[in-house]
Write an enzyme that holds these catalytic residues in place. Structure first.
Site, PDB file in Angstrom:
ATOM      1  N   THR A  65       0.849  -1.198   0.042  1.00 24.77           N
ATOM      2  CA  THR A  65      -0.036   0.225  -0.095  1.00 24.77           C
ATOM      3  C   THR A  65       0.883   1.285   0.007  1.00 24.77           C
ATOM      4  OG1 THR A  65      -0.179  -0.048   2.451  1.00 24.77           O
ATOM      5  CG2 THR A  65      -2.025  -1.030   1.265  1.00 24.77           C
ATOM      6  N   TYR A 128       1.299   1.645  -8.256  1.00 18.22           N
ATOM      7  CA  TYR A 128       0.222   1.238  -7.217  1.00 18.22           C
ATOM      8  C   TYR A 128      -1.052   0.874  -7.877  1.00 18.22           C
ATOM      9  CZ  TYR A 128      -3.039   0.970  -3.453  1.00 18.22           C
ATOM     10  OH  TYR A 128      -3.912   0.639  -2.593  1.00 18.22           O
TER      11      TYR A 128
HETATM   12  N1  NAP Z   1      -5.062   2.833   2.819  1.00 14.53           N
HETATM   13  C1  NAP Z   1      -5.804   3.294   1.880  1.00 14.53           C
HETATM   14  O1  NAP Z   1      -6.034   4.700   1.817  1.00 14.53           O
HETATM   15  C2  NAP Z   1      -6.512   2.554   0.665  1.00 14.53           C
HETATM   16  C3  NAP Z   1      -7.254   3.077  -0.479  1.00 14.53           C
HETATM   17  C4  NAP Z   1      -7.936   2.190  -1.072  1.00 14.53           C
HETATM   18  C5  NAP Z   1      -7.847   0.808  -1.188  1.00 14.53           C
HETATM   19  N2  NAP Z   1      -6.977   0.323  -0.222  1.00 14.53           N
HETATM   20  C6  NAP Z   1      -6.976  -0.993  -0.207  1.00 14.53           C
HETATM   21  O2  NAP Z   1      -7.756  -1.660   1.078  1.00 14.53           O
HETATM   22  C7  NAP Z   1      -6.908  -2.796   1.496  1.00 14.53           C
HETATM   23  C8  NAP Z   1      -6.631  -2.659   2.960  1.00 14.53           C
HETATM   24  O3  NAP Z   1      -6.036  -1.225   3.362  1.00 14.53           O
HETATM   25  P1  NAP Z   1      -5.326  -1.059   4.568  1.00 14.53           P
HETATM   26  O4  NAP Z   1      -5.161   0.407   4.473  1.00 14.53           O
HETATM   27  O5  NAP Z   1      -6.197  -1.658   5.689  1.00 14.53           O
HETATM   28  O6  NAP Z   1      -3.963  -1.775   4.429  1.00 14.53           O
HETATM   29  P2  NAP Z   1      -2.559  -1.482   5.285  1.00 14.53           P
HETATM   30  O7  NAP Z   1      -3.157  -0.957   6.707  1.00 14.53           O
HETATM   31  O8  NAP Z   1      -1.471  -0.795   4.721  1.00 14.53           O
HETATM   32  O9  NAP Z   1      -2.212  -2.987   5.540  1.00 14.53           O
HETATM   33  C9  NAP Z   1      -1.591  -3.811   4.470  1.00 14.53           C
HETATM   34  C10 NAP Z   1      -1.625  -5.193   5.062  1.00 14.53           C
HETATM   35  O10 NAP Z   1      -0.991  -5.904   3.959  1.00 14.53           O
HETATM   36  C11 NAP Z   1      -0.009  -6.947   4.519  1.00 14.53           C
HETATM   37  N3  NAP Z   1       0.716  -7.209   3.605  1.00 14.53           N
HETATM   38  C12 NAP Z   1       1.927  -6.476   2.786  1.00 14.53           C
HETATM   39  N4  NAP Z   1       2.569  -7.199   1.973  1.00 14.53           N
HETATM   40  C13 NAP Z   1       2.057  -8.376   2.533  1.00 14.53           C
HETATM   41  C14 NAP Z   1       2.814  -9.734   1.844  1.00 14.53           C
HETATM   42  N5  NAP Z   1       3.732  -9.534   1.149  1.00 14.53           N
HETATM   43  N6  NAP Z   1       2.129 -11.014   2.234  1.00 14.53           N
HETATM   44  C15 NAP Z   1       1.182 -11.029   3.260  1.00 14.53           C
HETATM   45  N7  NAP Z   1       0.759  -9.740   3.650  1.00 14.53           N
HETATM   46  C16 NAP Z   1       1.100  -8.527   3.198  1.00 14.53           C
HETATM   47  C17 NAP Z   1       0.648  -5.827   5.623  1.00 14.53           C
HETATM   48  O11 NAP Z   1       1.191  -7.074   6.500  1.00 14.53           O
HETATM   49  P3  NAP Z   1       2.096  -6.603   7.825  1.00 14.53           P
HETATM   50  O12 NAP Z   1       1.152  -6.244   8.678  1.00 14.53           O
HETATM   51  O13 NAP Z   1       2.610  -7.990   7.884  1.00 14.53           O
HETATM   52  O14 NAP Z   1       2.934  -5.620   7.429  1.00 14.53           O
HETATM   53  C18 NAP Z   1      -0.685  -5.281   6.093  1.00 14.53           C
HETATM   54  O15 NAP Z   1      -1.105  -6.106   7.310  1.00 14.53           O
HETATM   55  C19 NAP Z   1      -5.731  -2.852   0.546  1.00 14.53           C
HETATM   56  O16 NAP Z   1      -5.895  -3.905  -0.300  1.00 14.53           O
HETATM   57  C20 NAP Z   1      -5.653  -1.636  -0.030  1.00 14.53           C
HETATM   58  O17 NAP Z   1      -4.801  -1.522  -1.385  1.00 14.53           O
HETATM   59  C21 NAP Z   1      -6.340   1.086   0.696  1.00 14.53           C
END
Ligand code: NAP
Length: 308
Positions: A65, A128
């Site tokens: 992310t 991304y």
């Molecule tokens: N954040 C935003 O503003 C946003 C906006 C639009 C869409 N999204 C999407 O919404 C979803 C959730 O976002 P979020 O903000 O909750 O994400 P986040 O807080 O950034 O958490 C990402 C998670 O992905 C895990 N991860 C990263 N690389 C990995 C790997 N190689 N294998 C397994 N796990 C891995 C991380 O694990 P660790 O805990 O081990 O680091 C973390 O738990 C994502 O799909 C993102 O693309 C996010």
């Protein structure tokens, strides 16, 4: 009604933590599955890790992310967000479970005048966004039993996010320059989590194709980053924080390797029509998250965290 088990990838992510917190009250078991057992960069690890959770449904939330850093880590971003997401969907198909995959507003180029609907052409402007779009395609190719939920601008009491950054900077700054020419839908991780649990239950109980496909899932209302920052600081003032003045600036004055979409507002009409789910207004949810962080309960949690 059977108590369903929902596995969610990425145990420490914002949405995963919000789902784990909500699950008991909503009558479902939420099983976070993360590294090291499940590593999206190692597709072979995905099926065994998910199978051991014996899920009725899988929420695919883990992702690379780091939007800016992805520009220089393209291969890693694609291996996690595209191939990794595809591996989760393939595993879901083998397990006979629906997969609910989280994607992003950054699959769009931002040139549309109105809100984006699901059928609009995509055109990511960043690595991304391109990696997440490739993930959508692989998720859909692996199983028809999928729903892709594009969300946006996530904030929560957990991890790193814009809201927490503003609260941190607001402790020492009297003015802050914040981008005002990107408009989107700030979305609370807790609101996403509640929607994921409702949608997972529906998909498990009802095989109808109308619950499959692409949906937009975002906080009601719309904002620029500067609007969002103002609302965060106004909410923080209720807890004794000093006022912070937000100076609106254009994106070209904020150094970033990525051109983010100027408009990434998502229409939630389809989600409301098909699933009957509408997320609260972002201002209401922002006040709730600030209260959780700065109110009595939030302060007690922080003291506990510091002591442990
Ligand atoms: N954040 C935003 O503003 C946003 C906006 C639009 C869409 N999204 C999407 O919404 C979803 C959730 O976002 P979020 O903000 O909750 O994400 P986040 O807080 O950034 O958490 C990402 C998670 O992905 C895990 N991860 C990263 N690389 C990995 C790997 N190689 N294998 C397994 N796990 C891995 C991380 O694990 P660790 O805990 O081990 O680091 C973390 O738990 C994502 O799909 C993102 O693309 C996010």
């Amino acid at each position: 009604m059977t108590r369903i088990r929902i596995a969610i990838t990425g145990g420490h992510g914002q949405v995963a933590r919000a789902m784990a917190a909500l699950g008991p009250a909503m009558g479902v078991d939420v099983i976070p599955v993360g590294r090291p057992e499940l590593d999206l960069a190692d597709p072979a690890s995905v099926f065994p890790a998910l199978a051991s959770a014996r899920p009725h449904a899988i929420v695919s939330a883990a992702a690379y992310t780091m939007v800016d850093k992805a520009e220089t880590e393209k291969d890693l971003a694609f291996s996690i967000n595209a191939a990794g997401a595809g591996a989760v969907s393939t595993a879901a198909a083998r397990l006979g479970a629906p997969v609910l995959h989280l994607s992003t507003d950054y699959v769009f180029d931002g040139t549309k005048a109105g809100r984006y609907v699901e059928a609009d052409p995509t055109g990511p402007t960043s690595v991304y966004g391109a990696s997440k779009l490739a993930g959508e395609q692989l998720v859909a190719a692996a199983t028809g039993n999928h729903a892709i939920f594009r969300t946006a601008w996530i904030y929560s009491p957990y991890g790193e996010n814009f809201l927490k950054t503003m609260l941190r900077l607001g402790e020492t700054r009297e003015t802050l320059s914040v981008v005002d020419d990107q408009r989107g839908c700030p979305t609370s991780a807790e609101d996403i989590a509640r929607a994921m649990i409702l949608a997972a239950r529906r998909m498990v109980e009802d095989r109808n194709a109308r619950y499959r496909g692409v949906f937009h899932l975002a906080g009601s209302g719309e904002a620029s980053w500067a609007d969002f920052a103002c609302a965060i600081f106004r909410a923080a003032e209720m807890y004794g924080r000093k006022p912070v003045t937000v100076l609106p600036i254009s994106s070209d004055r904020y150094p970033s390797p990525v051109r983010r979409p100027g408009n990434s507002r998502l229409s939630g009409e389809k989600l409301g029509r098909i699933y009957g789910i509408a997320l609260p207004h972002w201002r209401q949810s922002t006040e709730k998250v600030v209260d959780g962080l700065l109110g009595r309960a939030g302060c007690e949690a922080l003291v506990c965290e510091e002591r442990s």
